[in-house]
Scaffold this motif. Structure first.
Motif, PDB file in Angstrom:
ATOM      1  N   ARG A 175      36.361  38.359  32.456  1.00 28.61           N
ATOM      2  CA  ARG A 175      35.544  39.475  32.216  1.00 28.61           C
ATOM      3  C   ARG A 175      36.224  40.649  31.609  1.00 28.61           C
ATOM      4  NH1 ARG A 175      31.854  43.017  36.534  1.00 28.61           N
ATOM      5  NH2 ARG A 175      30.280  43.697  34.828  1.00 28.61           N
ATOM      6  N   PHE A 176      37.420  41.128  32.479  1.00 31.18           N
ATOM      7  CA  PHE A 176      38.144  42.031  32.165  1.00 31.18           C
ATOM      8  C   PHE A 176      38.755  42.216  30.795  1.00 31.18           C
ATOM      9  CE2 PHE A 176      42.428  43.441  32.029  1.00 31.18           C
ATOM     10  CZ  PHE A 176      42.430  44.811  31.858  1.00 31.18           C
ATOM     11  N   ALA A 177      39.180  40.653  30.458  1.00 28.48           N
ATOM     12  CA  ALA A 177      39.700  40.535  29.054  1.00 28.48           C
ATOM     13  C   ALA A 177      38.768  40.837  27.952  1.00 28.48           C
ATOM     14  CB  ALA A 177      40.512  39.163  29.104  1.00 28.48           C
ATOM     15  N   LEU A 178      37.679  40.525  28.221  1.00 31.63           N
ATOM     16  CA  LEU A 178      36.514  40.482  27.183  1.00 31.63           C
ATOM     17  C   LEU A 178      36.029  42.018  27.155  1.00 31.63           C
ATOM     18  CD1 LEU A 178      34.719  37.261  27.824  1.00 31.63           C
ATOM     19  CD2 LEU A 178      36.121  37.724  25.894  1.00 31.63           C
ATOM     20  N   SER A 179      36.181  42.774  28.026  1.00 35.84           N
ATOM     21  CA  SER A 179      35.556  44.154  28.083  1.00 35.84           C
ATOM     22  C   SER A 179      36.044  45.208  27.068  1.00 35.84           C
ATOM     23  CB  SER A 179      35.742  44.614  29.599  1.00 35.84           C
ATOM     24  OG  SER A 179      35.062  43.957  30.590  1.00 35.84           O
ATOM     25  N   SER A 180      35.072  46.037  26.773  1.00 36.67           N
ATOM     26  CA  SER A 180      35.604  47.305  25.879  1.00 36.67           C
ATOM     27  C   SER A 180      36.214  48.277  26.854  1.00 36.67           C
ATOM     28  CB  SER A 180      34.236  48.006  25.469  1.00 36.67           C
ATOM     29  OG  SER A 180      33.651  48.144  26.305  1.00 36.67           O
ATOM     30  N   THR A 213      36.964  43.497  24.070  1.00 34.72           N
ATOM     31  CA  THR A 213      38.476  43.022  24.421  1.00 34.72           C
ATOM     32  C   THR A 213      39.499  44.383  24.363  1.00 34.72           C
ATOM     33  OG1 THR A 213      39.142  42.498  22.178  1.00 34.72           O
ATOM     34  CG2 THR A 213      38.160  40.911  23.355  1.00 34.72           C
ATOM     35  N   GLY A 214      39.193  45.548  24.347  1.00 42.05           N
ATOM     36  CA  GLY A 214      40.274  46.625  24.278  1.00 42.05           C
ATOM     37  C   GLY A 214      40.457  47.127  25.687  1.00 42.05           C
ATOM     38  N   ALA A 215      39.778  46.664  26.623  1.00 40.16           N
ATOM     39  CA  ALA A 215      40.374  47.149  28.062  1.00 40.16           C
ATOM     40  C   ALA A 215      41.604  46.684  28.326  1.00 40.16           C
ATOM     41  CB  ALA A 215      39.393  46.666  28.975  1.00 40.16           C
ATOM     42  N   ILE A 216      42.308  45.752  27.818  1.00 41.56           N
ATOM     43  CA  ILE A 216      43.528  45.183  28.215  1.00 41.56           C
ATOM     44  C   ILE A 216      44.624  46.602  27.972  1.00 41.56           C
ATOM     45  CG2 ILE A 216      45.291  43.917  27.590  1.00 41.56           C
ATOM     46  CD1 ILE A 216      43.219  41.438  27.285  1.00 41.56           C
ATOM     47  N   PHE A 217      44.554  47.321  26.948  1.00 48.24           N
ATOM     48  CA  PHE A 217      45.535  48.064  26.592  1.00 48.24           C
ATOM     49  C   PHE A 217      45.816  49.538  27.288  1.00 48.24           C
ATOM     50  CE2 PHE A 217      44.214  45.079  23.081  1.00 48.24           C
ATOM     51  CZ  PHE A 217      45.724  44.605  22.609  1.00 48.24           C
ATOM     52  N   PRO A 218      44.339  50.013  27.800  1.00 42.57           N
ATOM     53  CA  PRO A 218      44.749  51.167  28.691  1.00 42.57           C
ATOM     54  C   PRO A 218      45.213  50.790  29.926  1.00 42.57           C
ATOM     55  CG  PRO A 218      42.691  51.299  27.454  1.00 42.57           C
ATOM     56  CD  PRO A 218      43.181  49.955  27.212  1.00 42.57           C
ATOM     57  N   TYR A 219      44.782  49.437  30.501  1.00 45.07           N
ATOM     58  CA  TYR A 219      45.174  48.888  31.816  1.00 45.07           C
ATOM     59  C   TYR A 219      46.811  48.841  31.577  1.00 45.07           C
ATOM     60  CZ  TYR A 219      46.000  45.434  35.397  1.00 45.07           C
ATOM     61  OH  TYR A 219      46.455  44.809  36.649  1.00 45.07           O
TER      62      TYR A 219
END
Length: 522
Positions: A175-180, A213-219
């Motif tokens: 879910r996290f990987a698909l999140s904005s 799928t953009g949430a990965i990068f801030p994290y």
């Protein structure tokens, strides 16, 4: 083996090309890298742009992903013998807000938590949990980002995730990987300021707040920087390029600048040679590797004969452009939000997620943004060797701008060509920075503004000033990058391969495309 001039010819000397070349040389191949410009490195180069003695990173500045890459684990010792050097910032990145406050992330976890607690006690507890979980979660997420897009690799990652996190934890990760960015940040933090400080790291790779799928990068940036700091090259980002070129030459390869490839010659479904400006032909016995934008690959081949692949190259979408503003300074900015900000590698001006979304959508519509997102790099706060004693450089990156201008969202700039629009747009950017750092202009000793047209003229891979060589949105990422079925860098022509940021896993100084291709070929 055939009587070819070399085993491999590599077109373009971007960092992915050099990384791939070193893997091939290690396997015993003969390798020749051909570069059209006078300087190797593509978007990773450091040049004198303003005043004598001031060294400016032309485009890429943050080389943390290179230093932490699988490639560096393999070749770091050799590059260190060739002189590569890094400087690591303990104060990594910060954001300033319109109310005169700031929030930043550094390597001191307790200090980060204390700053968050001043905004939200709940968010401080969340940050502690995310910090504790980061090593295991990053192994899974980072493994996905550096893995080939094939079923065996993905199945292995899936089984590993299940063993480590269980079904519930694995589904949460999916879910996290698909999140904005907005979706994940909104679920995770209640402070708008914390959200706004992390979200810009999605914008760096074409993920506006509402792009899936953009949430990965801030994290990864926030907790990776907290864990290990943010690295820049000592003396300039080109330290990594100079070291790789030296190692390639030490291993018997060559990097030849001023040599433009004009055609890739192929026959009966097999790539055989390249033709360079002037008409000379250079043959390759095992591989021709093109580090070029997709449309350029279509042009160089004249078509591969595979209609689906050729159409995919032709319809490949680029991200919005970038404006760079390089400043030679008598001193660092005096940030209104506090003197501590002078110590940070990056200070971003993008006060809310809504402001970032608008600063993205306006350029997508062809408009100069009214309030662009501005990343102020302060490399000499970390590495004084880039400027004369007591002096500084600033690296301003404006994300995003239109490659082709249709109008101005602020209805103040009439020009629709970058040559005319760049000076007033530069003044708009400096006005915004000056609001947060009064007196900035009085410290400027020299300036060079660089438009999307300038970036593309210098490096044709940066189409319309797109520094990530293509949108990373889900429909053009993973198995679809650059074309479905060819995410491993292969092409329909036997012996022809594609690398660079247009190929999975996309843009990063971590050089994933060059690493994966080099490993696949050897």
């Amino acid at each position: 083996m055939s009587n070819a001039d070399h085993d491999a010819i590599i077109i373009g000397s971007g960092h992915n090309s050099l990384v791939c070349a070193l893997y091939l040389l290690r396997a015993g191949w003969t390798v020749r890298v051909l570069e059209r410009t006078d300087t190797p490195g593509g978007a990773v180069k450091t040049v004198d742009l303003t005043e004598p003695g001031f060294r400016h990173d032309w485009a890429a500045m943050n080389v943390s992903n290179f230093r932490n890459s699988a490639f560096y684990a393999d070749f770091g010792a050799a590059l260190e013998r060739q002189g590569v050097e890094f400087v690591t910032a303990e104060n990594c990145f910060a954001s300033v807000y319109d109310d005169g406050t700031w929030f930043g992330v550094g390597t001191d976890t307790d200090a980060n938590i204390a700053r968050i607690a001043a905004l939200s006690e709940r968010d401080a507890e969340t940050w502690k949990t995310l910090t504790d979980d980061f090593p295991s979660r990053a192994a899974t997420v980072g493994g996905l980002m550096s893995s080939p897009m094939n079923w065996s690799a993905l199945a292995g990652l899936g089984f590993s995730a299940l063993r480590q996190h269980g079904w519930a934890g694995t589904l949460d990760l999916a879910r996290f990987a698909l999140s904005s960015p907005r979706d994940w940040l909104g679920r995770t933090f209640e402070s708008e300021k914390v959200r706004a400080a992390l979200a810009p790291w999605g914008m760096h790779v074409d993920y506006a707040p509402d792009i899936a799928t953009g949430a990965i990068f801030p994290y990864l940036e926030a907790f990776g920087d907290q864990a290990g700091g943010l690295s820049i090259g000592k003396g300039g980002a080109d330290t990594i390029i100079r070291a790789m070129v030296a190692e390639i030459e030490a291993q018997g390869g060559s990097v030849e600048c001023g040599t433009e490839v004009t055609r890739i010659l192929h026959e009966d479904g097999k790539a055989q040679a390249v033709e360079i400006a002037g008409g000379a032909r250079i043959t390759a016995g095992k591989a021709i590797i093109a580090n070029v934008a997709p449309k350029a690959l279509a042009r160089l081949t004249g078509g591969t004969g595979d209609t689906g692949y050729d159409t995919g190259l032709d319809t490949f979408r680029h991200a919005p452009g970038t404006v760079m503003i390089h400043l030679a300074m008598s001193d660092l900015p005096d940030w209104r939000a506090g003197p501590e900000l002078r110590d940070y590698a990056y200070v971003t001006i993008a006060p809310t997620l809504d402001a970032m979304a608008l600063a993205y959508q306006q350029p997508v519509a062809g408009l100069l943004p009214e309030e662009p997102m501005i990343v102020v790099g302060q490399p000499t706060a970390i590495d004084p060797s880039r400027a004369p004693d007591g002096k500084h450089t600033l690296w301003l990156q404006v994300r995003m701008v239109p490659g082709e201008i249709k109008g101005d969202a602020a209805a103040q700039i009439d020009a629709t060509d970058w040559e005319t629009a760049l000076p007033p747009f530069t003044e708009r950017v400096l006005d915004i920075v000056e609001r947060h750092a009064p007196g900035l202009r009085g410290r400027v000793l020299g300036m060079r503004a660089v438009s999307p047209r300038d970036l593309e003229a210098d490096n044709p891979n940066l189409v319309g000033g797109d520094q990530v060589c293509g949108s990373h949105h889900l429909s053009q990422n993973a198995v679809f990058r650059p074309v479905r079925g060819y995410s491993d860098g292969s092409t329909p022509l036997k012996g022809l391969y594609h690398t660079g940021a247009a190929v999975w896993p996309g843009a990063s100084t971590g050089a994933g495309p060059g690493t994966l291709l080099g490993q696949m070929l050897t």
